[in-house]
Write a protein that holds these residues in place. Structure first.
Motif, PDB file in Angstrom:
ATOM      1  N   MET A   1      -9.005  -3.898   7.941  1.00  0.00           N
ATOM      2  CA  MET A   1      -9.108  -3.855   6.500  1.00  0.00           C
ATOM      3  C   MET A   1      -7.956  -2.990   5.973  1.00  0.00           C
ATOM      4  O   MET A   1      -7.815  -1.839   6.383  1.00  0.00           O
ATOM      5  CB  MET A   1     -10.454  -3.248   6.090  1.00  0.00           C
ATOM      6  CG  MET A   1     -10.612  -3.125   4.605  1.00  0.00           C
ATOM      7  SD  MET A   1     -12.192  -2.465   4.076  1.00  0.00           S
ATOM      8  CE  MET A   1     -13.313  -3.617   4.778  1.00  0.00           C
TER       9      MET A   1
ATOM     10  N   ARG B   1      -5.942  -0.400   4.036  1.00  0.00           N
ATOM     11  CA  ARG B   1      -6.355   0.863   3.418  1.00  0.00           C
ATOM     12  C   ARG B   1      -5.097   1.610   2.993  1.00  0.00           C
ATOM     13  O   ARG B   1      -4.096   1.586   3.698  1.00  0.00           O
ATOM     14  CB  ARG B   1      -7.123   1.675   4.450  1.00  0.00           C
ATOM     15  CG  ARG B   1      -7.632   2.981   3.951  1.00  0.00           C
ATOM     16  CD  ARG B   1      -8.443   3.687   5.024  1.00  0.00           C
ATOM     17  NE  ARG B   1      -9.545   2.833   5.450  1.00  0.00           N
ATOM     18  CZ  ARG B   1      -9.961   2.724   6.697  1.00  0.00           C
ATOM     19  NH1 ARG B   1      -9.382   3.400   7.650  1.00  0.00           N
ATOM     20  NH2 ARG B   1     -10.960   1.924   6.999  1.00  0.00           N
TER      21      ARG B   1
ATOM     22  N   PHE C   1      -3.420   5.345   1.800  1.00  0.00           N
ATOM     23  CA  PHE C   1      -3.562   6.792   1.755  1.00  0.00           C
ATOM     24  C   PHE C   1      -2.568   7.283   0.719  1.00  0.00           C
ATOM     25  O   PHE C   1      -1.397   6.917   0.753  1.00  0.00           O
ATOM     26  CB  PHE C   1      -3.260   7.417   3.118  1.00  0.00           C
ATOM     27  CG  PHE C   1      -4.294   7.093   4.153  1.00  0.00           C
ATOM     28  CD1 PHE C   1      -5.411   7.895   4.304  1.00  0.00           C
ATOM     29  CD2 PHE C   1      -4.165   5.979   4.960  1.00  0.00           C
ATOM     30  CE1 PHE C   1      -6.372   7.596   5.255  1.00  0.00           C
ATOM     31  CE2 PHE C   1      -5.119   5.668   5.911  1.00  0.00           C
ATOM     32  CZ  PHE C   1      -6.226   6.479   6.057  1.00  0.00           C
TER      33      PHE C   1
ATOM     34  N   GLU D   1      -8.808   5.433  -7.619  1.00  0.00           N
ATOM     35  CA  GLU D   1      -8.750   4.387  -6.601  1.00  0.00           C
ATOM     36  C   GLU D   1      -8.443   3.025  -7.212  1.00  0.00           C
ATOM     37  O   GLU D   1      -7.667   2.251  -6.671  1.00  0.00           O
ATOM     38  CB  GLU D   1     -10.061   4.331  -5.827  1.00  0.00           C
ATOM     39  CG  GLU D   1     -10.328   5.543  -4.979  1.00  0.00           C
ATOM     40  CD  GLU D   1     -11.644   5.449  -4.232  1.00  0.00           C
ATOM     41  OE1 GLU D   1     -12.229   4.348  -4.169  1.00  0.00           O
ATOM     42  OE2 GLU D   1     -12.086   6.481  -3.713  1.00  0.00           O
TER      43      GLU D   1
ATOM     44  N   MET E   1      -5.359   0.417  -6.290  1.00  0.00           N
ATOM     45  CA  MET E   1      -5.640  -0.950  -5.841  1.00  0.00           C
ATOM     46  C   MET E   1      -5.018  -1.983  -6.775  1.00  0.00           C
ATOM     47  O   MET E   1      -4.502  -3.003  -6.324  1.00  0.00           O
ATOM     48  CB  MET E   1      -7.142  -1.173  -5.711  1.00  0.00           C
ATOM     49  CG  MET E   1      -7.727  -0.465  -4.514  1.00  0.00           C
ATOM     50  SD  MET E   1      -9.415  -0.943  -4.122  1.00  0.00           S
ATOM     51  CE  MET E   1     -10.326  -0.063  -5.360  1.00  0.00           C
TER      52      MET E   1
ATOM     53  N   VAL F   1      -5.083  -4.136  -0.809  1.00  0.00           N
ATOM     54  CA  VAL F   1      -5.749  -2.883  -0.449  1.00  0.00           C
ATOM     55  C   VAL F   1      -7.197  -2.932  -0.900  1.00  0.00           C
ATOM     56  O   VAL F   1      -7.499  -3.262  -2.042  1.00  0.00           O
ATOM     57  CB  VAL F   1      -5.027  -1.680  -1.102  1.00  0.00           C
ATOM     58  CG1 VAL F   1      -5.783  -0.405  -0.853  1.00  0.00           C
ATOM     59  CG2 VAL F   1      -3.610  -1.582  -0.584  1.00  0.00           C
ATOM     60  N   ARG F   2      -8.101  -2.589   0.016  1.00  0.00           N
ATOM     61  CA  ARG F   2      -9.528  -2.623  -0.307  1.00  0.00           C
ATOM     62  C   ARG F   2     -10.167  -1.243  -0.284  1.00  0.00           C
ATOM     63  O   ARG F   2     -11.284  -1.073  -0.739  1.00  0.00           O
ATOM     64  CB  ARG F   2     -10.246  -3.564   0.656  1.00  0.00           C
ATOM     65  CG  ARG F   2      -9.827  -4.999   0.403  1.00  0.00           C
ATOM     66  CD  ARG F   2     -10.556  -5.966   1.294  1.00  0.00           C
ATOM     67  NE  ARG F   2     -10.261  -7.337   0.959  1.00  0.00           N
ATOM     68  CZ  ARG F   2      -9.153  -7.977   1.259  1.00  0.00           C
ATOM     69  NH1 ARG F   2      -8.179  -7.353   1.879  1.00  0.00           N
ATOM     70  NH2 ARG F   2      -8.973  -9.243   0.924  1.00  0.00           N
ATOM     71  N   GLN F   3      -9.440  -0.266   0.256  1.00  0.00           N
ATOM     72  CA  GLN F   3      -9.928   1.108   0.279  1.00  0.00           C
ATOM     73  C   GLN F   3      -8.768   2.051   0.000  1.00  0.00           C
ATOM     74  O   GLN F   3      -7.646   1.794   0.443  1.00  0.00           O
ATOM     75  CB  GLN F   3     -10.519   1.479   1.637  1.00  0.00           C
ATOM     76  CG  GLN F   3     -11.808   0.816   1.973  1.00  0.00           C
ATOM     77  CD  GLN F   3     -12.336   1.292   3.309  1.00  0.00           C
ATOM     78  OE1 GLN F   3     -11.619   1.890   4.108  1.00  0.00           O
ATOM     79  NE2 GLN F   3     -13.597   1.026   3.570  1.00  0.00           N
ATOM     80  N   VAL F   4      -9.049   3.126  -0.715  1.00  0.00           N
ATOM     81  CA  VAL F   4      -8.039   4.147  -0.992  1.00  0.00           C
ATOM     82  C   VAL F   4      -8.623   5.495  -0.607  1.00  0.00           C
ATOM     83  O   VAL F   4      -9.758   5.802  -0.957  1.00  0.00           O
ATOM     84  CB  VAL F   4      -7.634   4.151  -2.487  1.00  0.00           C
ATOM     85  CG1 VAL F   4      -6.635   5.256  -2.768  1.00  0.00           C
ATOM     86  CG2 VAL F   4      -7.079   2.804  -2.895  1.00  0.00           C
ATOM     87  N   ARG F   5      -7.839   6.258   0.118  1.00  0.00           N
ATOM     88  CA  ARG F   5      -8.236   7.613   0.488  1.00  0.00           C
ATOM     89  C   ARG F   5      -7.160   8.553  -0.024  1.00  0.00           C
ATOM     90  O   ARG F   5      -5.976   8.350   0.233  1.00  0.00           O
ATOM     91  CB  ARG F   5      -8.342   7.781   2.007  1.00  0.00           C
ATOM     92  CG  ARG F   5      -9.366   6.890   2.643  1.00  0.00           C
ATOM     93  CD  ARG F   5     -10.774   7.409   2.364  1.00  0.00           C
ATOM     94  NE  ARG F   5     -11.740   6.647   3.121  1.00  0.00           N
ATOM     95  CZ  ARG F   5     -12.590   5.803   2.569  1.00  0.00           C
ATOM     96  NH1 ARG F   5     -12.604   5.614   1.289  1.00  0.00           N
ATOM     97  NH2 ARG F   5     -13.444   5.131   3.314  1.00  0.00           N
TER      98      ARG F   5
ATOM     99  N   ARG G   1      -5.790   8.159  10.429  1.00  0.00           N
ATOM    100  CA  ARG G   1      -7.029   7.474  10.824  1.00  0.00           C
ATOM    101  C   ARG G   1      -8.127   8.478  11.141  1.00  0.00           C
ATOM    102  O   ARG G   1      -9.281   8.248  10.824  1.00  0.00           O
ATOM    103  CB  ARG G   1      -6.778   6.579  12.022  1.00  0.00           C
ATOM    104  CG  ARG G   1      -5.979   5.368  11.682  1.00  0.00           C
ATOM    105  CD  ARG G   1      -5.859   4.443  12.879  1.00  0.00           C
ATOM    106  NE  ARG G   1      -4.744   3.558  12.678  1.00  0.00           N
ATOM    107  CZ  ARG G   1      -3.643   3.535  13.434  1.00  0.00           C
ATOM    108  NH1 ARG G   1      -3.537   4.346  14.470  1.00  0.00           N
ATOM    109  NH2 ARG G   1      -2.661   2.720  13.175  1.00  0.00           N
TER     110      ARG G   1
ATOM    111  N   ASP H   1      -9.839   9.867   8.130  1.00  0.00           N
ATOM    112  CA  ASP H   1     -10.715   8.907   7.455  1.00  0.00           C
ATOM    113  C   ASP H   1     -12.167   9.102   7.858  1.00  0.00           C
ATOM    114  O   ASP H   1     -13.081   8.817   7.104  1.00  0.00           O
ATOM    115  CB  ASP H   1     -10.262   7.483   7.765  1.00  0.00           C
ATOM    116  CG  ASP H   1     -11.010   6.456   6.962  1.00  0.00           C
ATOM    117  OD1 ASP H   1     -11.319   6.741   5.800  1.00  0.00           O
ATOM    118  OD2 ASP H   1     -11.296   5.390   7.495  1.00  0.00           O
TER     119      ASP H   1
END
Length: 60
Positions: free
Chosen positions: A1, A3, A5, A16, A20, A33-37, A56, A59
């Motif tokens: 997936m 992601r 950063f 976020e 995205m 992008v489906r996740q943002v950290r 990683r 996360d």
């Protein structure tokens, strides 16, 4: 997936959804992008390379 950063600048209200939305405009559909950290800093080597393994691990 896929992601992302990102490091926020002090006082920034970037969220976020903003990250995205930007990535959706510049990336191919399969790379969306489906996740943002958000992290404090991007871990780098002495030569400037990014330590992806540490990202990683951050996360969880």
């Amino acid at each position: 997936m896929p992601r992302a950063f990102a490091v926020k600048r002090p006082g920034s209200e970037l969220g976020e959804d903003d990250v995205m939305a930007y990535a959706a405009g510049v990336a191919a559909p399969y790379g969306k992008v489906r996740q943002v950290r958000f992290v404090e800093a991007v871990p780098r080597s002495a030569l400037g390379g990014i330590f992806r393994r540490e990202l990683r691990g951050a996360d969880g």
